[in-house]
Design a protein around this motif. Sequence first.
Motif, short mmCIF file in Angstrom:
data_model
loop_
_atom_site.label_atom_id
_atom_site.label_comp_id
_atom_site.label_asym_id
_atom_site.label_seq_id
_atom_site.Cartn_x
_atom_site.Cartn_y
_atom_site.Cartn_z
N MET A 20 -10.12 3.13 -4.02
CA MET A 20 -11.68 3.78 -2.97
C MET A 20 -12.74 2.66 -3.07
SD MET A 20 -11.56 6.87 -3.39
CE MET A 20 -9.98 5.95 -3.04
N TYR A 21 -12.28 1.31 -4.16
CA TYR A 21 -13.08 0.31 -3.37
C TYR A 21 -12.65 0.47 -1.83
CZ TYR A 21 -13.88 -0.45 -8.33
OH TYR A 21 -14.31 -0.81 -9.52
N GLN A 22 -11.33 -0.03 -1.76
CA GLN A 22 -10.79 -0.45 -0.78
C GLN A 22 -11.51 0.49 0.32
OE1 GLN A 22 -6.50 -0.61 -1.50
NE2 GLN A 22 -6.53 -2.82 -2.40
N PHE A 23 -10.79 2.14 0.29
CA PHE A 23 -11.57 2.86 1.21
C PHE A 23 -13.01 2.26 1.87
CE2 PHE A 23 -13.48 7.54 2.51
CZ PHE A 23 -12.21 7.78 2.90
N TRP A 24 -13.96 2.55 0.45
CA TRP A 24 -15.26 3.00 0.70
C TRP A 24 -15.87 1.19 2.27
CZ3 TRP A 24 -17.81 6.62 2.30
CH2 TRP A 24 -17.41 7.77 1.55
N ASN A 25 -15.00 0.14 1.57
CA ASN A 25 -14.86 -1.01 2.14
C ASN A 25 -14.15 -1.17 3.58
OD1 ASN A 25 -16.11 -3.73 1.51
ND2 ASN A 25 -14.22 -4.60 1.56
N ALA A 26 -13.90 -0.08 3.90
CA ALA A 26 -12.75 -0.54 5.29
C ALA A 26 -13.44 1.20 5.46
CB ALA A 26 -11.66 0.50 5.38
N ALA A 27 -14.45 1.71 4.92
CA ALA A 27 -15.26 2.73 5.97
C ALA A 27 -16.87 2.20 6.04
CB ALA A 27 -14.75 4.41 4.21
N LEU A 28 -16.65 1.75 5.15
CA LEU A 28 -18.78 1.41 6.33
C LEU A 28 -18.78 -0.21 6.40
CD1 LEU A 28 -20.00 2.07 2.19
CD2 LEU A 28 -19.84 3.36 4.47
N PHE A 29 -17.66 -1.02 6.63
CA PHE A 29 -17.83 -2.71 6.67
C PHE A 29 -16.78 -2.58 7.60
CE2 PHE A 29 -20.19 -2.74 2.76
CZ PHE A 29 -21.32 -2.70 3.90
N GLY A 30 -15.75 -1.90 8.14
CA GLY A 30 -14.38 -1.96 8.85
C GLY A 30 -13.52 -3.16 7.89
N VAL A 31 -13.05 -3.52 6.66
CA VAL A 31 -12.89 -4.85 6.21
C VAL A 31 -11.57 -4.03 6.49
CG1 VAL A 31 -12.52 -5.83 3.76
CG2 VAL A 31 -14.61 -5.31 5.15
N PRO A 32 -10.40 -4.50 6.57
CA PRO A 32 -8.62 -3.59 6.35
C PRO A 32 -8.41 -3.86 4.87
CG PRO A 32 -8.93 -5.68 7.68
CD PRO A 32 -10.11 -5.53 7.69
N GLY A 33 -7.82 -3.09 4.37
CA GLY A 33 -6.51 -2.76 3.37
C GLY A 33 -6.46 -2.10 2.83
N PHE A 34 -7.42 -0.47 3.56
CA PHE A 34 -6.64 0.89 2.75
C PHE A 34 -5.89 0.98 3.16
CE2 PHE A 34 -7.19 5.47 2.65
CZ PHE A 34 -7.18 5.65 1.17
N LYS A 35 -5.13 1.50 2.43
CA LYS A 35 -3.57 2.30 3.25
C LYS A 35 -3.42 3.25 1.91
CE LYS A 35 -0.93 -1.96 3.94
NZ LYS A 35 -2.09 -2.72 4.20
N GLY A 36 -2.96 4.26 2.72
CA GLY A 36 -2.77 6.52 2.03
C GLY A 36 -3.42 6.98 2.67
N ASN A 37 -3.54 7.82 2.33
CA ASN A 37 -3.62 9.49 2.88
C ASN A 37 -4.45 10.13 1.94
OD1 ASN A 37 -3.75 11.91 3.99
ND2 ASN A 37 -1.36 12.41 4.71
N PRO A 38 -5.28 9.80 1.83
CA PRO A 38 -6.56 10.73 0.74
C PRO A 38 -6.55 12.32 1.14
CG PRO A 38 -7.49 9.16 2.22
CD PRO A 38 -6.67 9.22 2.99
N PHE A 39 -6.48 13.35 2.47
CA PHE A 39 -5.82 14.13 2.88
C PHE A 39 -4.84 14.98 1.75
CE2 PHE A 39 -4.56 18.70 4.15
CZ PHE A 39 -5.51 19.77 3.58
N ALA A 40 -4.19 14.03 2.15
CA ALA A 40 -2.57 14.39 1.67
C ALA A 40 -2.21 14.78 -0.09
CB ALA A 40 -1.60 13.74 1.17
N LYS A 41 -3.48 13.44 -0.83
CA LYS A 41 -3.37 13.18 -1.79
C LYS A 41 -4.72 14.29 -3.03
CE LYS A 41 -1.50 9.83 -2.98
NZ LYS A 41 -0.13 9.58 -4.24
N HIS A 42 -5.22 14.91 -2.07
CA HIS A 42 -5.83 16.24 -2.15
C HIS A 42 -5.49 17.94 -2.01
CE1 HIS A 42 -9.10 12.83 -2.42
NE2 HIS A 42 -9.46 13.61 -3.19
N ALA A 43 -4.42 17.99 -0.78
CA ALA A 43 -4.49 18.79 -0.34
C ALA A 43 -3.49 19.50 -1.79
CB ALA A 43 -3.06 19.02 0.51
N PRO A 44 -2.94 19.29 -2.73
CA PRO A 44 -2.22 20.09 -3.74
C PRO A 44 -3.46 20.64 -4.61
CG PRO A 44 -0.84 17.38 -3.62
CD PRO A 44 -2.49 18.54 -2.73
N LEU A 45 -4.52 19.59 -4.83
CA LEU A 45 -5.45 20.18 -5.81
C LEU A 45 -5.89 21.71 -6.17
CD1 LEU A 45 -6.98 17.05 -5.73
CD2 LEU A 45 -5.93 17.49 -7.44
N PRO A 46 -6.38 22.57 -7.32
CA PRO A 46 -6.82 24.05 -6.63
C PRO A 46 -8.40 23.82 -6.57
CG PRO A 46 -6.63 22.89 -9.04
CD PRO A 46 -6.05 22.11 -8.06
N ILE A 47 -8.68 22.98 -4.96
CA ILE A 47 -10.25 23.04 -5.02
C ILE A 47 -10.69 23.70 -3.87
CG2 ILE A 47 -10.94 20.75 -5.38
CD1 ILE A 47 -9.82 19.42 -3.16
#
Length: 128
Positions: free
Chosen positions: A46-73
């Motif tokens: 999450m540090y990497q995600f928000w650093n990339a989202a807010l400041f364009g700093v590379p380093g985040f790798k992942g697929n957030p939606f895929a991690k959340h899709a199976p959850l009962p939300i």
Amino acid sequence: MKTDIRNIDDIKIFVDEFYYKVQQDEFIGPIFNSVIQDWTVHLNKMYQFWNAALFGVPGFKGNPFAKHAPLPIQKEHFERWLQLFHETIDHFFIGAVAEDCKKRSELMAAMFLSRLENMRGGADKVIV
């Protein structure tokens, strides 16, 4: 006095506090606590995600939606997530980046919810 979100150190402040609230929350906490085995690993992502989202700093790798899709939300879970997120940002920060952070959280929640509803079908959809 509050300042704007300026760097990774500020990101760590809101991410740590937000996810502490999530873990303790009676409504969404059980969902996250049941799937996150190592909160340290999750927080680092999450540090990497928000650093990339807010400041364009590379380093985040992942697929957030895929991690959340199976959850009962559902919509109510996203609403609670946003409430906790906004409370956390507002408690610590004020400024353009803080507002951008909240806006991005809203866009992400809306996109995730829309994709989940489309993936799962819905009351107005017939899945054969």
